[in-house]
Design a protein around this motif. Sequence first.
Motif, PDB file in Angstrom:
ATOM      1  N   LEU A  40     -15.933  19.853 -13.788  1.00  0.00           N
ATOM      2  CA  LEU A  40     -16.338  18.876 -12.777  1.00  0.00           C
ATOM      3  C   LEU A  40     -16.199  17.465 -13.312  1.00  0.00           C
ATOM      4  N   VAL A  41     -16.682  17.246 -14.504  1.00  0.00           N
ATOM      5  CA  VAL A  41     -16.624  15.907 -15.094  1.00  0.00           C
ATOM      6  C   VAL A  41     -15.174  15.452 -15.250  1.00  0.00           C
ATOM      7  N   SER A  43     -12.588  16.371 -13.506  1.00  0.00           N
ATOM      8  CA  SER A  43     -11.873  16.237 -12.235  1.00  0.00           C
ATOM      9  C   SER A  43     -12.513  15.239 -11.269  1.00  0.00           C
ATOM     10  N   SER A  44     -13.661  14.685 -11.631  1.00  0.00           N
ATOM     11  CA  SER A  44     -14.455  13.893 -10.698  1.00  0.00           C
ATOM     12  C   SER A  44     -14.010  12.450 -10.532  1.00  0.00           C
ATOM     13  N   TRP A  46     -15.147  10.341 -12.652  1.00  0.00           N
ATOM     14  CA  TRP A  46     -16.203   9.632 -13.378  1.00  0.00           C
ATOM     15  C   TRP A  46     -15.693   9.262 -14.764  1.00  0.00           C
ATOM     16  N   TRP A  48     -16.250   9.287 -18.674  1.00  0.00           N
ATOM     17  CA  TRP A  48     -17.000  10.195 -19.540  1.00  0.00           C
ATOM     18  C   TRP A  48     -16.423  10.152 -20.947  1.00  0.00           C
ATOM     19  N   PRO A  82     -21.334   8.303 -13.623  1.00  0.00           N
ATOM     20  CA  PRO A  82     -20.867   8.582 -12.267  1.00  0.00           C
ATOM     21  C   PRO A  82     -20.515   7.306 -11.500  1.00  0.00           C
ATOM     22  N   ASP A 118     -26.688  11.921  -4.920  1.00  0.00           N
ATOM     23  CA  ASP A 118     -25.272  12.289  -4.848  1.00  0.00           C
ATOM     24  C   ASP A 118     -24.858  13.081  -6.082  1.00  0.00           C
ATOM     25  N   PHE A 119     -25.275  12.619  -7.262  1.00  0.00           N
ATOM     26  CA  PHE A 119     -24.880  13.271  -8.511  1.00  0.00           C
ATOM     27  C   PHE A 119     -25.433  14.690  -8.599  1.00  0.00           C
ATOM     28  N   VAL A 122     -23.700  17.070  -6.099  1.00  0.00           N
ATOM     29  CA  VAL A 122     -22.370  17.489  -6.533  1.00  0.00           C
ATOM     30  C   VAL A 122     -22.498  18.555  -7.630  1.00  0.00           C
ATOM     31  N   LEU A 123     -23.378  18.310  -8.586  1.00  0.00           N
ATOM     32  CA  LEU A 123     -23.583  19.259  -9.686  1.00  0.00           C
ATOM     33  C   LEU A 123     -24.157  20.580  -9.170  1.00  0.00           C
ATOM     34  N   ARG A 126     -21.604  22.592  -7.166  1.00  0.00           N
ATOM     35  CA  ARG A 126     -20.575  23.197  -8.024  1.00  0.00           C
ATOM     36  C   ARG A 126     -21.122  24.447  -8.689  1.00  0.00           C
TER      37      ARG A 126
END
Length: 164
Positions: A40-41, A43-44, A46, A48, A82, A118-119, A122-123, A126
């Motif tokens: 997720l991280v 592909s997001s 964001w 990181w 994020p 929102d964060f 999404v987490l 998933r």
Amino acid sequence: MPDLLWDDVKNFFDPNLMGALPDVWVPDASVEDWQAVFDLVQSSGWQWDYREDDTIRPLPLAAEVLPRPADAEESVSLYVRPVPGVLMIFRAMSATEIDFDLDLRELQGQAGVDILCDFVCVLGRRLGKPVLMGAEGQYGYPLLGFDPAADRVVLLADPVDLGI
């Protein structure tokens, strides 16, 4: 409509009441869940970085990091931004639980509530699991969190009478 309104939850975002770094966790996790977080991280969109102690490294597979030996000398962290100005730090300490830190001083007002909601949505979506937040040092006593059945962030305690 936002999941939570600032006027209703501002006590849960008060660093003086909650501690600046509340406990945030996903219970009943697995190495596969950690891998889903890593994916997720990546592909997001964001920002990181992955760190072993203070050294930035490429993000490995979760199975290469977890489970962590009890006597592991280096710390393993995934720093996720994020949005600019908001940092969430995932601590890969256990394969069975996903823990991360955030700083409530970065999440003030309705915009801060929305960023957090929102964060964690999404987490949680998933993973298909709850993402829970409690006061700093009050691990295991969630005050709010993503509820997979409701598909949104819900209150799990009264934000007016914290009892902490």
